[in-house]
Design a protein around this motif. Structure first.
Motif, short mmCIF file in Angstrom:
data_model
loop_
_atom_site.label_atom_id
_atom_site.label_comp_id
_atom_site.label_asym_id
_atom_site.label_seq_id
_atom_site.Cartn_x
_atom_site.Cartn_y
_atom_site.Cartn_z
N GLN A 39 0.61 -1.33 -0.30
CA GLN A 39 0.02 -0.23 -0.01
C GLN A 39 0.76 1.42 0.01
OE1 GLN A 39 -3.49 0.08 -0.22
NE2 GLN A 39 -3.21 2.01 -0.59
N VAL A 42 1.99 1.75 -3.70
CA VAL A 42 1.29 2.28 -4.81
C VAL A 42 1.05 4.11 -3.85
CG1 VAL A 42 -0.95 1.67 -4.86
CG2 VAL A 42 0.08 0.12 -4.72
N ASP A 43 0.91 4.39 -2.48
CA ASP A 43 0.30 5.38 -2.70
C ASP A 43 1.55 6.60 -2.70
OD1 ASP A 43 -1.95 4.51 -1.22
OD2 ASP A 43 -1.16 4.92 1.11
N ALA A 44 2.74 6.31 -2.79
CA ALA A 44 3.95 6.88 -3.61
C ALA A 44 4.32 7.03 -4.68
CB ALA A 44 4.90 6.42 -3.02
N LYS A 45 3.48 6.30 -6.21
CA LYS A 45 2.75 5.80 -6.99
C LYS A 45 5.07 5.20 -7.61
CE LYS A 45 -0.31 9.75 -7.95
NZ LYS A 45 -1.38 8.71 -7.09
N ALA A 46 5.22 4.74 -6.59
CA ALA A 46 6.84 3.74 -6.91
C ALA A 46 6.10 2.47 -8.06
CB ALA A 46 7.53 3.73 -6.00
N GLN A 48 1.91 -0.06 -9.93
CA GLN A 48 0.78 -0.01 -9.57
C GLN A 48 0.36 -1.33 -10.49
OE1 GLN A 48 -0.41 2.54 -14.31
NE2 GLN A 48 -1.93 3.06 -12.87
#
Length: 145
Positions: A39, A42-46, A48
């Motif tokens: 999570q 994903v939140d850090a956009k590292a 997808q």
């Protein structure tokens, strides 16, 4: 990003739907800690997590990378070509090509038609070089973090 994050990414490349109960032990974490790490990534956009189709198993037999040389703004060409269902992606590049476009067609003749009827007719396209994929099945090379 540490070694555990990289291990998580390697596992997700193999199976993006792996349950946390399996992922955690594979990377040395509890399931809940693995879920938190994923999570955070994903939140850090590292990362997808998306579904990727295999065009060959869906009946499409011809894949190619097109190298385009463009006179003018290659972004306009990329936008125009991206509207076609045959286009998987378009990416601006530096070097001898201004733009790479990956396409998937049902048959080899459809690729030729697409290049002649759709690609060469876009304003600004000066040259197209085709790099067809000759594979009985596709093979994905994984990014080793």
């Amino acid at each position: 990003m540490d070694e555990i994050d990289r291990a998580i990414l390697r596992e997700l490349q193999v199976d993006g739907r792996v349950p946390y109960a399996e992922l955690g032990p594979k990377v040395g974490l509890s399931p809940s800690a693995a879920r938190q790490r994923v999570q955070r990534l994903v939140d850090a956009k590292a990362v997808q997590v998306v579904g990727v189709t295999d065009p060959m198993t869906m009946g499409r037999q011809t894949m190619a990378l097109l190298g385009l040389r463009v006179d003018g703004d290659p972004r306009a060409v990329a936008d125009a070509l991206s509207r076609h269902d045959e286009v998987v992606y378009a990416v601006l590049t530096a070097g001898s090509f201004d733009l790479f476009v990956e396409v998937v067609c049902d048959r080899p003749n459809d690729l030729l038609d697409f290049v002649n009827d759709a690609v060469r007719t876009v304003e600004g396209v000066v040259a197209v070089e085709k790099f067809p994929y000759f594979a009985i099945h596709t093979h994905r090379f994984l990014w080793h973090t």
